[in-house]
Design an enzyme around this catalytic site. Structure first.
Site, short mmCIF file in Angstrom:
data_model
loop_
_atom_site.label_atom_id
_atom_site.label_comp_id
_atom_site.label_asym_id
_atom_site.label_seq_id
_atom_site.Cartn_x
_atom_site.Cartn_y
_atom_site.Cartn_z
N ARG A 1 8.52 74.42 19.15
CA ARG A 1 7.42 73.83 19.93
C ARG A 1 7.94 73.26 21.24
O ARG A 1 7.26 73.32 22.26
CB ARG A 1 6.71 72.77 19.08
CG ARG A 1 5.84 73.40 17.98
CD ARG A 1 5.33 72.37 17.00
NE ARG A 1 6.35 72.02 16.01
CZ ARG A 1 6.52 70.80 15.51
NH1 ARG A 1 5.75 69.80 15.91
NH2 ARG A 1 7.45 70.58 14.61
N HIS B 1 7.80 67.28 7.39
CA HIS B 1 7.96 68.00 8.66
C HIS B 1 6.84 69.02 8.74
O HIS B 1 6.59 69.74 7.78
CB HIS B 1 9.33 68.67 8.68
CG HIS B 1 9.75 69.18 10.02
ND1 HIS B 1 9.13 70.25 10.63
CD2 HIS B 1 10.72 68.77 10.86
CE1 HIS B 1 9.72 70.46 11.81
NE2 HIS B 1 10.67 69.58 11.97
#
Lengths: 250, 605
Positions: free
Chosen positions: B258, B238
């Site tokens: 994000r 990740h």
């Protein structure tokens, strides 16, 4: 780096007692890191529960310097390390070994609370409509990570051992989440009054203070539930109503 | 005769693991009228699903009605670089909406749209806002919903029990052998069908978002029972884990940051994600900051900001920035959500509302206020795409009676998983596994438990106690984690991986010699010693598969073969335990895509 002494509850039953361990503490460490370091360095038998290490699962509950805390969210730099740091298991539950307690009672209490029962779907596709405003309160309660620190600190359980007749703050929050769920059609108010023993709570707010999910347990769940108990069981008009309609919901 | 010291628990179906997939499988099996036992290493409700943050992917189309199963299917296949089991990808895309909405009927409370429906958010690799969510704690909502529903379905739960071996009768699996952690007493879980839902393998690496439970138990149990493992070279790093302070390194920072507009910056303040857009996505990315922000706000004409490219790509871009000297002070890059205050009033409140646990996590653990300053982030081992090879329609492994669902099963995600597709994976395939395990149990009934197999398993489990005074298991575990991180991590090459295989062989010898002291009651040293064998098995599977795939694709990146190869696009990598006990690898051709699905993918390009 500093060398710190930890005074940890170790052992089982009659033989359990404090044991001192020294380990080095570096920047940013939390209490759980220290326990892991002790396991790896000096005592691989030292038992504790943990999972996520980020305050999301509620496994590593303990009493650090007497305060109910998640070990993974308690930074070492918030503690006075000039004295030994004590770590003990939660005292409101039967002790198993070292820092591990038997919390199975909590699971049994929850199982006895009636599950969610939604109204018929609002739309032909089987879905419901709820506004965000209507679910904000319920979402607060659903942030609970079941660490049981609120149960641990509650004097009704901790000092008075009312486990058989008192569900405890965690289950008041759980019940409130169901009762205030916009779709739910069941009632657990009678259960809270009787088996749940909500009347024992004298709203000292200790549970709210220790909640790592910052749920306003007392103000937002327990007090409204107590009010509903009063409305349903002690309000004179409702009482009259119940006399004439004895088969109404209780 | 079974050994009288082994307590026997008999059920039609045993589910191993009580995260989302295990709970969903248990609920489904129980609903079809069979007796179900659910065995889990931790307390109920603590499994790794609780850590999932951003949301669950399902093409419900509440926020953008252009979404549908076809788009979700195409996104999943593109994200997986077409190595996916397309049967599973199709079922997943079609069934995810119903599985998510079903949770509402069980009490889940997702965030809402203005008209009162389930809200959906943007996420990497998903063309439209698709992730149903609850702030940044969707996994907690899901596991609690499944748990609170499941406890009223008559499922027997064995909390804090660990399975060490599957028991077989001829070819088929007929139960499992394990122990309770509290007392260390041995147990036999007798069952007509067994469902593995044990999650992943993250603890094979040093920097990981995974908890202690993630030791590849299900992968190793299946492998040792003779099942195929597939795609084990594909591990998802990740892109955003915490990097500072050291003790929190690896803890997940949700992609939701994000999704809500967070930008990745290097130490020069450059938004470096614009520098390298992969071909597969070049028609789908915003051309500048402004367009990216419009996308975040829901402008249907705008394309996604480059931070929302797939995780494999974002992670590699971060590694590049750090390697070339543009990293943050502690070896990561900056993730900035605070900047949105330029764009909206009440930005701090908005951030706290949308990302409450991230706010809390950084404030408590790193003294960083994410509403005013950037976070430092870097890649962390998060998920394994590979796992037990299953039949897409039934979730049965290559061993009769053994099923798998969730992270431990492979196929849906191919070479790289899209964020949000794991939570939908575990709902869709948890249900399917439960349904088919129950059906199998009804059709086949109980098998015969061989007491000798159980006695062997007991001897093996107790062996570390015979070696009191030998090496401590924690040392072997941490050496393995360091080695895997360095040699089979984000950037790989042939020499390192060959060295890794040698190192694994040496670590196996050390693991065979570790000793534990004391009692069997809740002894973490003993548990760690037993986990080692599983970690070593999965590490070997990862290294062997990665060494064989001489190309770069999805979660597998080789600096010595940095490009995709048409040759390797045609097969999956399969490992199996050979007759001599050694790990055998073969390449298996991917079945040709059905014409109608081929067309769906073409239309979505």
């Amino acid at each position: 780096m500093a060398n710190v002494t930890f005074r940890i509850w170790k052992g089982r039953g009659e033989e359990a007692g404090y044991k001192d361990y020294d380990t080095d503490i570096t920047e940013g460490m939390v209490v759980l890191d220290a326990v892991h370091q002790i396991q790896a360095e000096s005592d691989p038998t030292l038992a504790c529960r943990w999972n996520c290490k980020a305050g999301k699962c509620g496994s590593c509950s303990a009493e650090v310097n007497g305060q109910p805390k998640l070990m993974c969210m308690t930074r070492m730099d918030t503690l006075d390390t000039s004295e030994p740091v004590t770590i003990e298991p939660m005292r409101a539950f039967p002790h198993l070994r070292d820092l591990v307690t038997d919390v199975s009672w909590n699971y049994e209490v929850k199982k006895r609370i009636a599950p969610f029962k939604p109204r018929k779907p609002d739309a032909p596709d089987g879905t419901w409509r709820m506004s965000q405003d209507d679910v904000d309160r319920v979402q607060e309660f659903r942030r609970c990570i079941e660490c049981f620190l609120c149960q641990d600190v509650c004097h009704v359980l901790r000092e008075h051992h009312k486990h058989p007749e008192f569900a405890g703050p965690r289950h008041f929050v759980h019940t409130a989440a169901l009762e205030m769920h916009p779709l739910d059609t069941d009632s657990r108010i009678g259960h809270m009054k009787n088996e749940g023993g909500i009347g024992y709570c004298n709203i000292t707010k200790c549970c709210t203070k220790v909640c790592p999910a910052h749920i306003k347990i007392t103000d937002n769940s327990i007090i409204p539930l107590k009010e509903r108990v009063v409305d349903e069981f002690y309000d004179p008009l409702t009482k009259l109503f119940r006399i004439f309609r004895p088969k109404s919901r209780s | 005769m079974a050994d009288p010291s082994h307590t026997i628990h008999e059920h039609d179906v045993i589910v191993i693991g009580a995260g989302g997939a295990g709970l969903r499988a248990a609920i489904e099996a129980s609903a079809s009228g069979v007796s179900v036992g659910l065995v889990c290493k931790s307390l109920l409700g603590k499994a790794h699903t609780v850590m999932a943050e951003g949301g669950v992917a399902a093409a419900i189309g509440n926020v953008d009605d252009r979404d549908g199963w076809q788009v979700h299917f195409a996104d999943t296949m593109r994200g997986g670089q077409y190595l996916n089991n397309w049967v599973m990808a199709e079922i997943h895309a079609k069934e995810a909406p119903a599985r998510v909405l079903e949770l509402e009927a069980w009490g889940a409370v997702f965030d809402r749209t203005k008209d009162g429906r389930v809200l959906q958010r943007n996420f990497g690799g998903h063309k439209y806002p698709r992730l149903a969510h609850v702030g940044d704690s969707t996994g907690l909502e899901m596991i609690r919903t499944l748990q609170d529903h499941g406890i009223h379905q008559g499922i027997e739960v064995y909390m804090e029990h660990t399975v060490t071996t599957l028991l077989k009768d001829g070819d088929r699996v007929v139960g499992a052998f394990g122990y309770d952690r509290e007392r260390g007493r041995f147990r036999i879980y007798k069952a007509a069908a067994v469902v593995l839902a044990t999650g992943g393998i993250g603890r094979a690496y040093k920097i990981t978002s995974n908890s202690w439970e993630y030791t590849g138990d299900g992968h190793a149990l299946a492998y040792n029972a003779g099942a195929d493992l597939v795609d084990m070279e594909f591990i998802q790093f990740h892109p955003t884990g915490m990097v500072w302070p050291p003790s929190v390194r690896g803890i997940l920072v949700t992609e939701g940051v994000r999704g809500e507009g967070g930008r990745l910056l290097n130490n020069k303040g450059e938004r470096f994600m614009f520098d390298d857009i992969p071909d597969l996505y070049k028609n789908q990315v915003a051309k500048d900051d402004e367009e990216g922000w419009r996308y975040v706000l829901g402008d249907k004409e705008a394309h996604r900001p480059p931070e929302l490219l797939t995780r494999d790509h974002v992670a590699r871009c971060i590694v590049r920035e750090v390697k070339e000297g543009r990293g943050s002070p502690h070896g990561g890059v900056f993730l900035d959500i605070a900047w949105i205050k330029e764009k909206m009033k009440n930005a701090p409140e908005h951030i706290k509302k949308k990302l409450p646990s991230m706010y809390e996590q950084f404030k408590e653990l790193a003294n960083v206020d994410i509403t005013t300053e950037p976070m430092e982030v870097g890649p962390t081992t998060h998920y394994v795409m590979g796992g037990v090879r299953v039949d897409g329609l039934t979730q049965m492994s290559t061993v009769p009676g053994l099923f798998a669902a969730g992270e431990v099963a492979a196929g849906l995600h191919g070479a790289n998983r899209l964020g949000g597709n794991s939570l939908s994976d575990l709902l869709v395939f948890g249900k399917l596994a439960g349904e088919h395990a129950a059906r199998w149990a009804k059709e086949h009934g109980q098998g015969h438990i061989d007491a000798e197999q159980a006695r062997d398993a007991e001897r093996e489990a107790l062996a570390p106690y015979e070696r009191d005074g030998a090496e401590n298991p924690y040392g072997v575990q941490s050496d393995l984690q360091e080695m895997m991180q360095e040699k089979v991590g984000i950037v790989r090459n042939e020499n390192d991986m060959a060295a890794a295989l040698d190192a694994i062989a040496a670590l196996k010898r050390r693991a065979d010699g570790v000793g534990v002291e004391g009692h069997r009651e809740y002894n973490p040293g003993w548990h760690t010693a037993l986990d080692l064998a599983n970690l070593l098995t999965v590490s070997e599977a990862v290294a062997r598969s990665a060494l064989d795939r001489r190309e770069s694709r999805g979660g597998h990146f080789r600096e010595d073969c940095p490009d995709k190869s048409d040759e390797f696009a045609k097969h999956n990598t399969v490992v199996r335990k050979g007759p001599d006990g050694s790990m055998q690898l073969r390449r298996e051709a991917i079945p040709p895509l059905r014409d109608d699905l081929k067309k769906v993918i073409e239309e979505q390009k």
